[in-house]
Design a protein around this motif. Structure first.
Motif, PDB file in Angstrom:
ATOM      1  N   LEU A  28       0.845  -1.190   0.000  1.00 26.70           N
ATOM      2  CA  LEU A  28       0.000   0.000   0.000  1.00 26.70           C
ATOM      3  C   LEU A  28       0.885   1.245   0.000  1.00 26.70           C
ATOM      4  CD1 LEU A  28      -2.452  -1.254   2.775  1.00 26.70           C
ATOM      5  CD2 LEU A  28      -2.959  -1.121   0.332  1.00 26.70           C
ATOM      6  N   LEU A  29       0.779   2.062  -1.044  1.00 20.89           N
ATOM      7  CA  LEU A  29       1.625   3.238  -1.210  1.00 20.89           C
ATOM      8  C   LEU A  29       0.798   4.514  -1.026  1.00 20.89           C
ATOM      9  CD1 LEU A  29       3.667   2.087  -4.352  1.00 20.89           C
ATOM     10  CD2 LEU A  29       4.231   1.787  -1.923  1.00 20.89           C
ATOM     11  N   HIS A  30       1.199   5.316  -0.068  1.00 29.88           N
ATOM     12  CA  HIS A  30       0.421   6.499   0.329  1.00 29.88           C
ATOM     13  C   HIS A  30       0.668   7.700  -0.565  1.00 29.88           C
ATOM     14  CE1 HIS A  30       3.879   8.663   2.049  1.00 29.88           C
ATOM     15  NE2 HIS A  30       4.302   7.484   2.488  1.00 29.88           N
ATOM     16  N   GLY A  31      -0.111   8.748  -0.316  1.00 24.57           N
ATOM     17  CA  GLY A  31      -0.001   9.986  -1.066  1.00 24.57           C
ATOM     18  C   GLY A  31       0.831  11.037  -0.349  1.00 24.57           C
ATOM     19  N   VAL A  87      -1.000  -1.272  -4.504  1.00 28.96           N
ATOM     20  CA  VAL A  87      -2.112  -0.331  -4.386  1.00 28.96           C
ATOM     21  C   VAL A  87      -1.512   1.042  -4.129  1.00 28.96           C
ATOM     22  CG1 VAL A  87      -4.216   0.281  -3.140  1.00 28.96           C
ATOM     23  CG2 VAL A  87      -3.553  -2.136  -3.384  1.00 28.96           C
ATOM     24  N   GLY A  88      -1.806   2.019  -4.981  1.00 32.26           N
ATOM     25  CA  GLY A  88      -1.228   3.338  -4.815  1.00 32.26           C
ATOM     26  C   GLY A  88      -2.266   4.435  -4.900  1.00 32.26           C
ATOM     27  N   TYR A  89      -2.198   5.363  -3.953  1.00 31.46           N
ATOM     28  CA  TYR A  89      -3.091   6.522  -3.956  1.00 31.46           C
ATOM     29  C   TYR A  89      -2.316   7.767  -4.384  1.00 31.46           C
ATOM     30  CZ  TYR A  89      -5.165  10.731  -1.938  1.00 31.46           C
ATOM     31  OH  TYR A  89      -5.634  12.015  -1.768  1.00 31.46           O
ATOM     32  N   SER A  90      -2.792   8.465  -5.409  1.00 29.83           N
ATOM     33  CA  SER A  90      -2.236   9.744  -5.855  1.00 29.83           C
ATOM     34  C   SER A  90      -0.737   9.601  -6.126  1.00 29.83           C
ATOM     35  CB  SER A  90      -2.536  10.826  -4.813  1.00 29.83           C
ATOM     36  OG  SER A  90      -2.409  12.115  -5.357  1.00 29.83           O
ATOM     37  N   MET A  91       0.133  10.235  -5.356  1.00 28.37           N
ATOM     38  CA  MET A  91       1.570  10.079  -5.543  1.00 28.37           C
ATOM     39  C   MET A  91       1.969   8.607  -5.486  1.00 28.37           C
ATOM     40  SD  MET A  91       4.688  11.566  -3.157  1.00 28.37           S
ATOM     41  CE  MET A  91       4.345  10.401  -1.815  1.00 28.37           C
ATOM     42  N   GLY A  92       1.344   7.862  -4.588  1.00 25.66           N
ATOM     43  CA  GLY A  92       1.622   6.431  -4.482  1.00 25.66           C
ATOM     44  C   GLY A  92       1.209   5.670  -5.725  1.00 25.66           C
ATOM     45  N   GLY A  93       0.178   6.149  -6.412  1.00 25.48           N
ATOM     46  CA  GLY A  93      -0.229   5.534  -7.665  1.00 25.48           C
ATOM     47  C   GLY A  93       0.804   5.746  -8.752  1.00 25.48           C
ATOM     48  N   ARG A  94       1.378   6.947  -8.809  1.00 27.19           N
ATOM     49  CA  ARG A  94       2.437   7.200  -9.780  1.00 27.19           C
ATOM     50  C   ARG A  94       3.664   6.336  -9.471  1.00 27.19           C
ATOM     51  NH1 ARG A  94       4.564  11.845  -9.355  1.00 27.19           N
ATOM     52  NH2 ARG A  94       3.471  12.800  -7.590  1.00 27.19           N
ATOM     53  N   THR A  95       3.943   6.142  -8.179  1.00 28.05           N
ATOM     54  CA  THR A  95       5.047   5.266  -7.786  1.00 28.05           C
ATOM     55  C   THR A  95       4.776   3.830  -8.226  1.00 28.05           C
ATOM     56  OG1 THR A  95       5.472   6.657  -5.842  1.00 28.05           O
ATOM     57  CG2 THR A  95       6.446   4.453  -5.848  1.00 28.05           C
ATOM     58  N   ALA A  96       3.557   3.354  -8.006  1.00 30.80           N
ATOM     59  CA  ALA A  96       3.203   1.983  -8.397  1.00 30.80           C
ATOM     60  C   ALA A  96       3.358   1.785  -9.904  1.00 30.80           C
ATOM     61  CB  ALA A  96       1.771   1.673  -7.957  1.00 30.80           C
ATOM     62  N   LEU A 110      -2.398  -4.205 -10.207  1.00 32.38           N
ATOM     63  CA  LEU A 110      -2.361  -2.810  -9.778  1.00 32.38           C
ATOM     64  C   LEU A 110      -3.756  -2.351  -9.359  1.00 32.38           C
ATOM     65  CD1 LEU A 110      -0.221  -1.068 -12.562  1.00 32.38           C
ATOM     66  CD2 LEU A 110       0.385  -1.182 -10.136  1.00 32.38           C
ATOM     67  N   VAL A 111      -3.798  -1.561  -8.280  1.00 32.13           N
ATOM     68  CA  VAL A 111      -5.006  -0.826  -7.918  1.00 32.13           C
ATOM     69  C   VAL A 111      -4.569   0.623  -7.750  1.00 32.13           C
ATOM     70  CG1 VAL A 111      -6.878  -0.492  -6.268  1.00 32.13           C
ATOM     71  CG2 VAL A 111      -6.011  -2.810  -6.727  1.00 32.13           C
ATOM     72  N   LEU A 112      -5.019   1.487  -8.649  1.00 32.76           N
ATOM     73  CA  LEU A 112      -4.600   2.889  -8.658  1.00 32.76           C
ATOM     74  C   LEU A 112      -5.775   3.764  -8.248  1.00 32.76           C
ATOM     75  CD1 LEU A 112      -2.613   2.859 -12.027  1.00 32.76           C
ATOM     76  CD2 LEU A 112      -1.745   2.436  -9.714  1.00 32.76           C
ATOM     77  N   ILE A 113      -5.576   4.557  -7.205  1.00 36.58           N
ATOM     78  CA  ILE A 113      -6.648   5.378  -6.633  1.00 36.58           C
ATOM     79  C   ILE A 113      -6.308   6.856  -6.845  1.00 36.58           C
ATOM     80  CG2 ILE A 113      -7.928   5.945  -4.529  1.00 36.58           C
ATOM     81  CD1 ILE A 113      -6.963   3.186  -3.434  1.00 36.58           C
ATOM     82  N   CYS A 202      -0.305  -6.439 -16.528  1.00 33.53           N
ATOM     83  CA  CYS A 202      -1.030  -7.005 -15.387  1.00 33.53           C
ATOM     84  C   CYS A 202      -2.416  -6.372 -15.289  1.00 33.53           C
ATOM     85  CB  CYS A 202      -0.252  -6.777 -14.090  1.00 33.53           C
ATOM     86  SG  CYS A 202      -0.127  -5.043 -13.589  1.00 33.53           S
ATOM     87  N   ALA A 203      -3.310  -7.056 -14.608  1.00 31.61           N
ATOM     88  CA  ALA A 203      -4.655  -6.520 -14.398  1.00 31.61           C
ATOM     89  C   ALA A 203      -4.579  -5.242 -13.568  1.00 31.61           C
ATOM     90  CB  ALA A 203      -5.520  -7.552 -13.696  1.00 31.61           C
ATOM     91  N   THR A 204      -5.319  -4.221 -13.977  1.00 34.78           N
ATOM     92  CA  THR A 204      -5.287  -2.926 -13.296  1.00 34.78           C
ATOM     93  C   THR A 204      -6.699  -2.473 -12.964  1.00 34.78           C
ATOM     94  OG1 THR A 204      -3.281  -2.277 -14.506  1.00 34.78           O
ATOM     95  CG2 THR A 204      -4.543  -0.522 -13.453  1.00 34.78           C
ATOM     96  N   THR A 205      -6.884  -2.054 -11.709  1.00 33.30           N
ATOM     97  CA  THR A 205      -8.151  -1.470 -11.277  1.00 33.30           C
ATOM     98  C   THR A 205      -7.936   0.018 -11.059  1.00 33.30           C
ATOM     99  OG1 THR A 205      -8.803  -3.529 -10.161  1.00 33.30           O
ATOM    100  CG2 THR A 205      -9.988  -1.525  -9.551  1.00 33.30           C
ATOM    101  N   LEU A 206      -8.717   0.830 -11.743  1.00 35.43           N
ATOM    102  CA  LEU A 206      -8.610   2.281 -11.647  1.00 35.43           C
ATOM    103  C   LEU A 206      -9.778   2.800 -10.825  1.00 35.43           C
ATOM    104  CD1 LEU A 206      -7.740   2.947 -15.385  1.00 35.43           C
ATOM    105  CD2 LEU A 206      -6.148   3.038 -13.454  1.00 35.43           C
TER     106      LEU A 206
END
Length: 261
Positions: A28-31, A87-96, A110-113, A202-206
């Motif tokens: 889990l990657l934070h923002g 799983v990455g949120y905002s900045m964490g999503g760009r990192t993922a 991937l789960v990008l939020i 890979c499968a990605t959930t946006l």
């Protein structure tokens, strides 16, 4: 002894906190302005048998002294942690996204939020970099609470109730660390990843909040370019920080993404 307990010293650079359990694990990657602890409400709702990693990004929390850029941080994650659902949120999503492109074998799904692939217009990138540099310089003159209040008062977070600002977590940061993060991991300094999205197989959930129109439009664009299967989820009545506004919904989304691996 779990994988995480054996490798925690190697992963300590990124401030990993882990929960032992079954594989595949979840990272889990934070923002920006958060830390790994911001995922607490989501972690509580995930299957207790799942192994979970919640690292602190460079410039944040226990990694406040780290001066890694976003690409280098992605390399550390991929080489320090086992293959996982990211799983990455905002900045964490760009990192993922960086992890998935630089180390495809490290990312099972991937789960990008509320995420974006960056800015693909060079003029826009240059202007955003200028504004981020200006903000970083201002942050260094601020009291931390003053900056956090200013940051969370943006229209982007209008739907996030004040009681969910998670200030105790955000106060684990320093103004110097946050300024570094803007300079090294901001959207303006990051290279655009839009042209490389077809490489992600890979499968990605946006995931976006239905009230977050800017990032909902970005998610639609990303969905049209990604190379693997795409699941698009819009959470009704929520804004940008969906994981804080509705941890039940986000935990359920992560559980579904993990079950397909």
């Amino acid at each position: 002894m779990s994988w995480s307990e054996r490798r925690v010293d190697e992963a300590s650079l990124v401030g990993v906190r882990q929960r032992s359990g079954q594989t595949p694990p979840v990272v889990l990657l934070h923002g920006f302005t958060q830390t790994g602890r911001s995922w607490g409400p989501v972690v509580e709702r995930l299957d207790s048998r799942v192994e979970i990693f919640t690292p602190d990004a460079p410039g944040h929390g226990s990694s406040t002294e780290s001066r890694l850029g976003i690409a280098e941080y992605a390399d550390v994650l991929a080489t320090s942690l086992p293959p996982a659902v990211y799983v990455g949120y905002s900045m964490g999503g760009r990192t993922a996204l960086h992890v998935a492109l630089r180390h495809p074998g490290a990312v099972l799904a991937l789960v990008l939020i509320g995420a974006t692939a960056g800015l693909d217009d060079e003029t826009e990138r240059k202007e955003r970099r200028r504004r981020d540099d200006e903000l970083a310089s201002r942050i260094e003159t601020f009291d931390l609470d003053h900056f956090l209040t200013e940051w969370l008062s943006q229209p982007l977070f209008e739907s996030l109730p004040r009681e969910k600002w998670n200030l105790d977590d955000r106060r684990r940061n320093t103004t110097a660390g946050l300024a570094h993060s803007l300079r090294m991991a901001g959207t303006g300094v990051q290279r655009s990843l839009w042209s490389r999205l077809p490489e992600i197989e890979c499968a990605t959930t946006l995931v976006t909040g239905a009230e977050d129109r800017k990032f909902s439009l970005l998610a639609e664009r990303m969905a049209s370019l990604l190379g693997g299967s795409v699941n698009r989820v819009e959470v009704p009545g929520r804004g940008h920080a969906v994981h804080l506004e509705d941890p039940d919904a986000v935990a359920a989304i992560i559980g579904r993404a993990r079950s397909t691996v």
